[in-house]
Structure formats: structure tokens, C-alpha cells
Scaffold this active site. Sequence first.
Site, PDB file in Angstrom:
ATOM      1  CG  ASP A 175      63.955 -97.301  75.420  1.00  0.00           C
ATOM      2  OD1 ASP A 175      64.340 -96.335  74.750  1.00  0.00           O
ATOM      3  OD2 ASP A 175      63.779 -97.274  76.632  1.00  0.00           O
ATOM      4  CG  ASP A 219      61.438 -93.924  80.229  1.00  0.00           C
ATOM      5  OD1 ASP A 219      61.438 -94.964  79.594  1.00  0.00           O
ATOM      6  OD2 ASP A 219      62.293 -93.052  80.119  1.00  0.00           O
TER       7      ASP A 219
END
Lengths: 427, 251
Positions: free
Chosen positions: A195, A348
Site C-alpha cells: 500500500d 482498508d
Amino acid sequence: MEGSILESIGVEIIGVMSPVSICMLLVVLLVYSLSSYSSPSVEPIRTAANLVYLEAPSDSTSQKIEGSLLNALVFVILIAVVTFLLVVLYYYNFTNFLKNYMRFSAFFVLGAMGGSIFLSIIRQFSIPIDAITCFVLLFNFTVVGVLSVFAEGIPIPIVLRQVYMVLLGIIVAAWFTNLPEWTTWTLLVALALYDLVAVLAPGGPLKILVELASSREDDLPALVYEARPTVSRNPRRSSLGLLVGGVSSDSVELEMTRHNASNSRDGGFIEMMDEETSPLVPNSSSNSEFSVSVGTADRFQQTEIIENEEERTPLSAMLDMRTEMEPRTRNEDIQEETTRGIKLGLGDFVFYSVLVGRAAMYDLMTVYACYLAIISGLGCTLILLSVFRHALPALPISIALGIMFYFLTRVLMEPFVVGTSTNLMMF
Amino acid sequence: MTLAAGIGYVLLTLGPSLALFVTVISTKPFLILILLSSTLVWLISLIVLSGFWRVFLPIKATVWWPYVLLILTSVVFQEGLRLVLWRGYKKMEDMLDAFADRVAKPRLYLSDKMQIALAGGLGHGVAHAVFFCLSLLTPSFGPGTFYVDKCSYAPFFLISAIISLAFVTIHTFSMVIAFNGYAQGNMSDQFIVPAIHLIAGTLTLVNLASGGCIVGIPLLYMVAAFTLAYCGKMVWRTLTETQIRLTHQNQ
């Protein structure tokens, strides 16, 4: 008595934190209620996340570490490849294909994975329901979900959209909690690192994607949770900035996208490809002085704020400059401006919940600790967002804090707390 | 049945806090943030303390003086932390006031300051309840229950829930007392908070004696009630004083 400022500060942060909290809570409940059902004798499922190595409890620790590292590596490479593919498609304007693909994957997640979770819930609580009713309900549920993911032309209430985003997150996270322990931890770390690279490094796929989307003034072709927008642009919008010492930050967007790719369930093979982004995008279209707006009242309010802001900080001045550099006519954009909130990618939601769900398999204490750590990580990310004002990865800080607190709690705190409180001693 | 009992224990511990949360805190997002961060601070303090005491664990049940030391160090550490929190709060208050001036809104009212202190205290209390009581409740949802030898009058979960409720009350309201005391420079308010905390902590030592909880828990509740009364009196005094001063200024 006028309303105090306490009511207006932190609305955006809470707007993002509450769905994340709900998602985590439901995943933990799901894990708790279903864990007694799935006895350890159940065959471990094979997914894209453990293609290489299938963890067995009898393996030695080094074997487990090695295998889980390989798993994580393969999974991350898979995600990276799919992401690049999607970016290429988006670059060449295959937007419709992407959206339909996203609808298809949402259909599959809700229908197949969600369906099997519903089945196990029904079995666990012995809910009396016949097959036809169940199928009709599931089908309706899925179709509404697919429609709400990308609602074009259909006025779908944002609440419904938000509910379905959270549901998608829950379903995928519940599947991920079936992964073996070591693989889960290495996977989480690897994803957090990925990420970080994908969003921040030059040439990272998600960075490209976000830049492309904002240059086209387009929505991200991805599954993104959109926080409920505040109704109009009044001074309270800039309250997030207060937390960083007065840097005003109107309409920051925390965007994280996640594409939940295909998963085919033939012969017990579940393949899950996740393309996952976490950019925090500055909404350069906000507060633009060039907006040729229709609603005059709104307009006045807007300009007023802009004046306020110009005195404030170099940061906001910079923002205004940037808006000046790209003057576009935005007759119809007004509507959009007011409906944008902070955005958080579904990825997320999923991986926060996976972490908490994994913690739930150990003890409640680790769940609370991980929850607090993740939420505070999210808070830190949001604060950083209002400083840097561009897309930020939301996984790394939260995941790092979460894993740290998990092991600290497990190793240090639990014996201490159990020791003192079973002696009925507290302080 | 056991599920109902488990939920009952949870509500017994956190019911009052839940009511406070719904009525006061949840309407103001900023207070929720304060609550969360104060919970996190308490968790960190607990981790630090347990990291320190982990070396000496497990303590033999027959000797009692290590427990005295444990309670002492914990209380001292947490009261020190309260001072740090106060520093942080002071800075935040200045920022909030500056922000309020900028957006042409009124500065923090006295009641706002008290609500912030309340949210901070509630964070501490909730963290206490969560880690000392709720996290041990998992077995209580399953079949069967658990009794401790030294206090076999009621299930262990019920007793720990009752003790936790007292501590939640003490933590919540002592933060209000402390912050108000610091703000006004009132020495007696400042010193009564650590005293209350220490007394409450030492009172739980009574539970180490066999059957001691019969004496210890009522005493603990007296301390909690005293905290509540003291806090109420102090808030009333402060509010009426400012009211009088305001009316005098207006005349």
C-alpha cells in the site's frame, strides 16, 4: 446560547471512523458466532492468499514462516499485476468495462461469498427458512447491492450505498479470517508495505490511478466508501485542520479503493484478487473561486470562507494557487462539490477487520487493543492527510500499530491483567 | 441463560457509562475523539506497567506485599500520566480557542471544558472496565461459571463487574475534579484525586483475605459515592460562582 465549537470539530473523522468501527464489530461478532460451528477438522480453504503453502498445525515454526512469506509474496504480486491491468484499462478509457467488472465482482461477493456466510449463520442459529424464500431474499439483496455500488442515473440514497460498502467489507473480511494464522500476519504486513509503495512511490499504480481520476474529474473506478457529506459548505467544514494547528483543510478526501476481483467457486477453489488502494486525494475542485455557481447564497458563503482562509496559512494559499492554475468552468460541478466527503477504500475496511477478526480468535482483550490501535492509526492518517493534502495510504500506520498492540497485549498485558484481576485486585 | 448473564455483566459494568456516552458524548464528535484517545492512553499506560511487572509474574498468592507495591506503582504512574494529559489538554484548549476566534464562534464555555474532562475520564473508566472486566467475560458467555476461593459468595464475573463499576465511576469523575482543580489552582482538588485513587486501589487489597470482599466492596462503593458527591459539589460551586460573576459584570 450558541452552539459550541465542540459540536462541529471532528465530524469528518467520526464520519469515517464509525463505519469502520461497525464493520469491525460485525466481523468480530461473526467470527465469534461462527467459530464454534466450523470445527478444526474442516479442510482449510485454498484461496489466492495461500496458493503456495497450506499451513498445517503440525509444521515447524520456520516452515510456517517460510511458507507464509511465500504466500504473502505471491498474493502481493498478484494484486500488483491486477492493479496494473486495471490502471492500463482505465488509462485507455475502458471505464465502462471497469464499472461492469466491478458490478460483476460485487455480485459475486454478495451472492456467492455472502450467500455461504448466510448459510452458515442459518445453520448455526437453526433459523427455520425454506430454500426458495432464502434464494429470493438473497437474490434481491444482491441485486440491490450491485445497483448501489455504481449508481448511475438511479437516485440511490447514499446511506444504502454506505451500508452495502460496509457489508462488502464484512463479507470479504470474514472470508479472510479463514486463513491460517501465520499467513494472515505476513499478508497484512505485506499489504501494508505494498500500500505504502503503490500510493506514494512515483509510478505506483494507485498513485497513477488517483492522478488520472482527478485529472479527468472522474470518480475512481473502484469500490470506495464515501463518508456522508456535510450539507453545505459552512465554516465547520474546515474543522479537521484545527487538529494540525490551524491548517485549514476543506474537503480532504481520504480515498482508498479496492477492487474486488473475480472469485470463482468451482471445486472449492476460491480465488480472490484484490486491488487495493489508499490514496488520500486533495479535492482541488473545492472552494474554487471560479465556480460559476447558481446558488447565490451558497456562493457568498463560499467566497467568505475563501477569504478567511487566505489569511491563514501558506498551505491553503498554495491550494488556492493550484486551483487558479487549473481554472475550469464548473457550472454543473457545484452539486458534486457539496456532496463529496472523505473517502476510504474498501480495502482498508477489509484488512482492518481481518486484523481485528484474527485478534478475536485469541481473546477479547486483544480485540479491544487492536481496535484502539487501528482507530488511532486511522486518526493519525487523517491528520497527516490534512497536512500533506494528497492521497495517502491508510493501511501502514494502522496495521503497524494494530500488530504491535496485538503482540504487546498478548505477551505482556494478558498475564498481568489476568493475574491481578483473578485476585480481585484493580486500580 | 448464560448469554443473558454475560450481557447482564457487561451492562452492569458499562451501563452508566453507556448512558453518559449516549446523552453527553455521542452528540459531539470531538468528545468522541477525546474519549477514544484517552482510552488509548490508558491502554498504553497499562501495557507499560505490565511490561514492567511482567518480570516478577506470577506472584505467589501467599505473600501480599508485592501486591501493595504493584498497586502503589500503578497508581503513581497513572496519576503522573494525568499531569501529562493535563499539559496536553492545556495546549489543545488554546488551539480550540484560537480556532473558535477564527471561525467567529464563541470560545469554550465552562461547561464545554467540563465535558471534555468528563470525556477524558470516561475514556479512562471505560478502558479500565474493558481490560479488567470485559476481556475476562468470554467464558461467562459459555456454559458454566467460575467462582474464586477467596470470595465464593457470588460468581467471579459478577464480583469483578461490581468492582469495575465502582472504578469506572471513580475514574470518570476524578478526571473532572482534577482538571477543574488544575484550572483553578485549587490545591485540595488536586490532591484529593490521587488520594481517592490510592485508597480505592488499596481497598481492593482487602479482597486478598479470605472473605474480604464482603468488607472491601462496600468500602469501595463508599469511596465511589464520595467521589461522585465531591465532583457534584465542586461543579455546582464552580458554575454558581461564574454565574454570579457574569451577572455582576453585566450590571
